[in-house]
Scaffold this motif. Structure first.
Motif, PDB file in Angstrom:
ATOM      1  N   GLU A 149       0.826  -1.208   0.000  1.00  0.00           N
ATOM      2  CA  GLU A 149       0.000   0.000   0.000  1.00  0.00           C
ATOM      3  C   GLU A 149       0.864   1.263   0.000  1.00  0.00           C
ATOM      4  O   GLU A 149       0.540   2.240  -0.672  1.00  0.00           O
ATOM      5  N   GLU A 150       1.974   1.235   0.723  1.00  0.00           N
ATOM      6  CA  GLU A 150       2.888   2.387   0.712  1.00  0.00           C
ATOM      7  C   GLU A 150       3.436   2.635  -0.688  1.00  0.00           C
ATOM      8  O   GLU A 150       3.585   3.772  -1.106  1.00  0.00           O
ATOM      9  N   LYS A 151       3.726   1.570  -1.402  1.00  0.00           N
ATOM     10  CA  LYS A 151       4.328   1.706  -2.735  1.00  0.00           C
ATOM     11  C   LYS A 151       3.302   2.069  -3.804  1.00  0.00           C
ATOM     12  O   LYS A 151       3.565   2.923  -4.646  1.00  0.00           O
ATOM     13  N   TRP A 152       2.123   1.442  -3.777  1.00  0.00           N
ATOM     14  CA  TRP A 152       1.172   1.610  -4.873  1.00  0.00           C
ATOM     15  C   TRP A 152      -0.224   2.026  -4.437  1.00  0.00           C
ATOM     16  O   TRP A 152      -1.167   1.973  -5.222  1.00  0.00           O
ATOM     17  N   GLY A 153      -0.384   2.455  -3.215  1.00  0.00           N
ATOM     18  CA  GLY A 153      -1.717   2.747  -2.707  1.00  0.00           C
ATOM     19  C   GLY A 153      -2.389   3.975  -3.277  1.00  0.00           C
ATOM     20  O   GLY A 153      -3.567   3.963  -3.576  1.00  0.00           O
ATOM     21  N   ASN A 154      -1.675   5.060  -3.433  1.00  0.00           N
ATOM     22  CA  ASN A 154      -2.297   6.301  -3.885  1.00  0.00           C
ATOM     23  C   ASN A 154      -1.350   7.079  -4.790  1.00  0.00           C
ATOM     24  O   ASN A 154      -0.712   8.028  -4.358  1.00  0.00           O
ATOM     25  N   LEU A 155      -1.276   6.665  -6.031  1.00  0.00           N
ATOM     26  CA  LEU A 155      -0.426   7.340  -6.993  1.00  0.00           C
ATOM     27  C   LEU A 155      -1.268   8.260  -7.869  1.00  0.00           C
ATOM     28  O   LEU A 155      -2.450   8.037  -8.078  1.00  0.00           O
ATOM     29  N   LYS A 156      -0.630   9.282  -8.409  1.00  0.00           N
ATOM     30  CA  LYS A 156      -1.340  10.194  -9.312  1.00  0.00           C
ATOM     31  C   LYS A 156      -1.749   9.446 -10.582  1.00  0.00           C
ATOM     32  O   LYS A 156      -1.023   8.589 -11.066  1.00  0.00           O
ATOM     33  N   ASN A 157      -2.903   9.829 -11.123  1.00  0.00           N
ATOM     34  CA  ASN A 157      -3.327   9.191 -12.364  1.00  0.00           C
ATOM     35  C   ASN A 157      -2.531   9.759 -13.544  1.00  0.00           C
ATOM     36  O   ASN A 157      -1.680  10.634 -13.366  1.00  0.00           O
ATOM     37  N   GLU A 158      -2.835   9.291 -14.739  1.00  0.00           N
ATOM     38  CA  GLU A 158      -2.059   9.659 -15.925  1.00  0.00           C
ATOM     39  C   GLU A 158      -2.048  11.167 -16.181  1.00  0.00           C
ATOM     40  O   GLU A 158      -1.103  11.702 -16.739  1.00  0.00           O
ATOM     41  N   ASN A 159      -3.101  11.880 -15.802  1.00  0.00           N
ATOM     42  CA  ASN A 159      -3.180  13.322 -16.014  1.00  0.00           C
ATOM     43  C   ASN A 159      -2.526  14.114 -14.890  1.00  0.00           C
ATOM     44  O   ASN A 159      -2.536  15.341 -14.914  1.00  0.00           O
ATOM     45  N   GLY A 160      -1.997  13.423 -13.888  1.00  0.00           N
ATOM     46  CA  GLY A 160      -1.398  14.108 -12.756  1.00  0.00           C
ATOM     47  C   GLY A 160      -2.429  14.632 -11.765  1.00  0.00           C
ATOM     48  O   GLY A 160      -2.111  15.371 -10.847  1.00  0.00           O
ATOM     49  N   LYS A 161      -3.688  14.267 -11.975  1.00  0.00           N
ATOM     50  CA  LYS A 161      -4.766  14.706 -11.080  1.00  0.00           C
ATOM     51  C   LYS A 161      -5.351  13.498 -10.377  1.00  0.00           C
ATOM     52  O   LYS A 161      -5.451  12.428 -10.953  1.00  0.00           O
ATOM     53  N   GLY A 162      -5.763  13.701  -9.161  1.00  0.00           N
ATOM     54  CA  GLY A 162      -6.415  12.615  -8.436  1.00  0.00           C
ATOM     55  C   GLY A 162      -5.455  11.485  -8.123  1.00  0.00           C
ATOM     56  O   GLY A 162      -4.318  11.470  -8.580  1.00  0.00           O
ATOM     57  N   THR A 163      -5.917  10.570  -7.339  1.00  0.00           N
ATOM     58  CA  THR A 163      -5.104   9.411  -7.007  1.00  0.00           C
ATOM     59  C   THR A 163      -5.926   8.143  -7.195  1.00  0.00           C
ATOM     60  O   THR A 163      -7.144   8.174  -7.188  1.00  0.00           O
ATOM     61  N   PHE A 164      -5.220   7.065  -7.401  1.00  0.00           N
ATOM     62  CA  PHE A 164      -5.898   5.775  -7.507  1.00  0.00           C
ATOM     63  C   PHE A 164      -4.944   4.696  -7.030  1.00  0.00           C
ATOM     64  O   PHE A 164      -3.728   4.860  -7.097  1.00  0.00           O
ATOM     65  N   PRO A 165      -5.462   3.617  -6.531  1.00  0.00           N
ATOM     66  CA  PRO A 165      -4.619   2.524  -6.053  1.00  0.00           C
ATOM     67  C   PRO A 165      -4.164   1.657  -7.224  1.00  0.00           C
ATOM     68  O   PRO A 165      -4.942   0.901  -7.782  1.00  0.00           O
ATOM     69  N   VAL A 166      -2.919   1.797  -7.607  1.00  0.00           N
ATOM     70  CA  VAL A 166      -2.404   1.083  -8.772  1.00  0.00           C
ATOM     71  C   VAL A 166      -2.480  -0.426  -8.604  1.00  0.00           C
ATOM     72  O   VAL A 166      -2.688  -1.153  -9.557  1.00  0.00           O
ATOM     73  N   TRP A 167      -2.367  -0.920  -7.379  1.00  0.00           N
ATOM     74  CA  TRP A 167      -2.297  -2.362  -7.202  1.00  0.00           C
ATOM     75  C   TRP A 167      -3.657  -3.016  -7.012  1.00  0.00           C
ATOM     76  O   TRP A 167      -3.768  -4.234  -7.017  1.00  0.00           O
ATOM     77  N   ARG A 168      -4.701  -2.218  -6.849  1.00  0.00           N
ATOM     78  CA  ARG A 168      -6.042  -2.784  -6.667  1.00  0.00           C
ATOM     79  C   ARG A 168      -6.873  -2.541  -7.926  1.00  0.00           C
ATOM     80  O   ARG A 168      -6.818  -1.464  -8.502  1.00  0.00           O
ATOM     81  N   PRO A 169      -7.672  -3.531  -8.346  1.00  0.00           N
ATOM     82  CA  PRO A 169      -8.510  -3.339  -9.531  1.00  0.00           C
ATOM     83  C   PRO A 169      -9.476  -2.176  -9.333  1.00  0.00           C
ATOM     84  O   PRO A 169     -10.113  -2.061  -8.297  1.00  0.00           O
ATOM     85  N   ARG A 170      -9.563  -1.311 -10.320  1.00  0.00           N
ATOM     86  CA  ARG A 170     -10.370  -0.098 -10.192  1.00  0.00           C
ATOM     87  C   ARG A 170     -11.857  -0.341 -10.327  1.00  0.00           C
ATOM     88  O   ARG A 170     -12.650   0.258  -9.640  1.00  0.00           O
ATOM     89  N   GLU A 173     -13.720  -3.154 -10.032  1.00  0.00           N
ATOM     90  CA  GLU A 173     -14.167  -4.457  -9.548  1.00  0.00           C
ATOM     91  C   GLU A 173     -14.795  -4.266  -8.166  1.00  0.00           C
ATOM     92  O   GLU A 173     -14.109  -3.993  -7.183  1.00  0.00           O
ATOM     93  N   THR A 174     -16.098  -4.406  -8.100  1.00  0.00           N
ATOM     94  CA  THR A 174     -16.832  -4.148  -6.864  1.00  0.00           C
ATOM     95  C   THR A 174     -16.341  -5.013  -5.711  1.00  0.00           C
ATOM     96  O   THR A 174     -16.170  -4.526  -4.595  1.00  0.00           O
ATOM     97  N   SER A 175     -16.102  -6.293  -5.960  1.00  0.00           N
ATOM     98  CA  SER A 175     -15.680  -7.176  -4.866  1.00  0.00           C
ATOM     99  C   SER A 175     -14.307  -6.758  -4.327  1.00  0.00           C
ATOM    100  O   SER A 175     -14.072  -6.833  -3.115  1.00  0.00           O
ATOM    101  N   ALA A 176     -13.408  -6.313  -5.191  1.00  0.00           N
ATOM    102  CA  ALA A 176     -12.088  -5.860  -4.742  1.00  0.00           C
ATOM    103  C   ALA A 176     -12.220  -4.602  -3.890  1.00  0.00           C
ATOM    104  O   ALA A 176     -11.570  -4.480  -2.845  1.00  0.00           O
ATOM    105  N   ARG A 177     -13.058  -3.674  -4.326  1.00  0.00           N
ATOM    106  CA  ARG A 177     -13.268  -2.440  -3.545  1.00  0.00           C
ATOM    107  C   ARG A 177     -13.851  -2.770  -2.176  1.00  0.00           C
ATOM    108  O   ARG A 177     -13.436  -2.220  -1.163  1.00  0.00           O
ATOM    109  N   LYS A 178     -14.802  -3.663  -2.131  1.00  0.00           N
ATOM    110  CA  LYS A 178     -15.448  -4.034  -0.871  1.00  0.00           C
ATOM    111  C   LYS A 178     -14.460  -4.755   0.051  1.00  0.00           C
ATOM    112  O   LYS A 178     -14.386  -4.458   1.247  1.00  0.00           O
ATOM    113  N   THR A 179     -13.703  -5.688  -0.495  1.00  0.00           N
ATOM    114  CA  THR A 179     -12.705  -6.413   0.300  1.00  0.00           C
ATOM    115  C   THR A 179     -11.706  -5.446   0.906  1.00  0.00           C
ATOM    116  O   THR A 179     -11.407  -5.503   2.096  1.00  0.00           O
TER     117      THR A 179
END
Length: 135
Positions: free
Chosen positions: A55-76, A78-84
Motif C-alpha cells: 500500500e505504501e508503494k502503490w496505494g495512492n499514486l497520481k493518475n495519468e493526467n497528474g490529477k487525483g489518485t488511484f490505487p495502482v495495485w487494486r482493480p479499479r 471491480e466491486t468485490s475488490a473495492r469491498k474487500t
C-alpha cells in the motif's frame, strides 16, 4: 521486500496474489493486523509481503493526467475488490486512529476486541461503520 516490490512492473497483478481475505476469514483483529504489518503466513514457506508495504508503494499514486489518485495495485472497476479492501482497511484505520490517540498497537487491538465481544469481524464492522445520513 522493497527490492522485490521494485522489480514488479505490473502492480495490478499483485492484487490477485496478495489481496486481503474477506473479514470472515480472520479469527480476530490481531490476525488481520498481522497481514497488514507482517504479511500472511504461508505454510512451509514463511510470510508474504506485508500489505502495508504494498500500500505504501502503490496505494495512492497520481493518475495519468497528474490529477487525483488511484490505487495502482487494486482493480479499479471491480466491486468485490473495492469491498474487500474497504472492509480490511477499515480495521487498519481503526487501529491507527487509536494509535494516534496515544495507545499502543496492542492496546488498540485489545480495545477493538472488547468492542467485538464475541461478534464476528463483519458484525463489528457493521456496528462501527457510520450509518448513512449520520455525521
Amino acid at each position: 521486500w522493497t527490492n522485490l516490490l521494485d522489480m514488479i512492473k505490473s502492480p495490478v497483478k499483485v492484487w490477485d496474489v496478495y489481496k486481503p481475505l474477506g473479514l470472515g476469514e480472520y479469527p480476530d483483529i490481531q490476525s488481520l493486523w498481522g497481514v497488514w504489518e507482517e504479511g500472511r503466513g504461508i505454510d512451509g514457506i514463511g510470510r508474504s509481503v506485508p500489505l502495508r508495504l504494498i500500500e505504501e508503494k502503490w496505494g495512492n499514486l497520481k493518475n495519468e493526467n497528474g490529477k487525483g489518485t488511484f490505487p495502482v495495485w487494486r482493480p479499479r472497476n471491480e466491486t468485490s475488490a473495492r469491498k474487500t479492501w474497504s472492509n480490511f482497511s477499515f480495521f487498519i484505520n481503526e487501529v491507527e486512529k487509536r494509535r494516534k490517540q496515544g495507545k499502543s498497537t496492542q492496546q488498540a487491538i485489545e480495545e477493538l476486541e472488547q468492542l467485538r465481544n464475541g461478534k464476528s469481524l463483519n458484525q463489528l464492522y457493521k456496528s462501527l461503520w457510520p450509518k448513512k445520513g449520520s455525521k
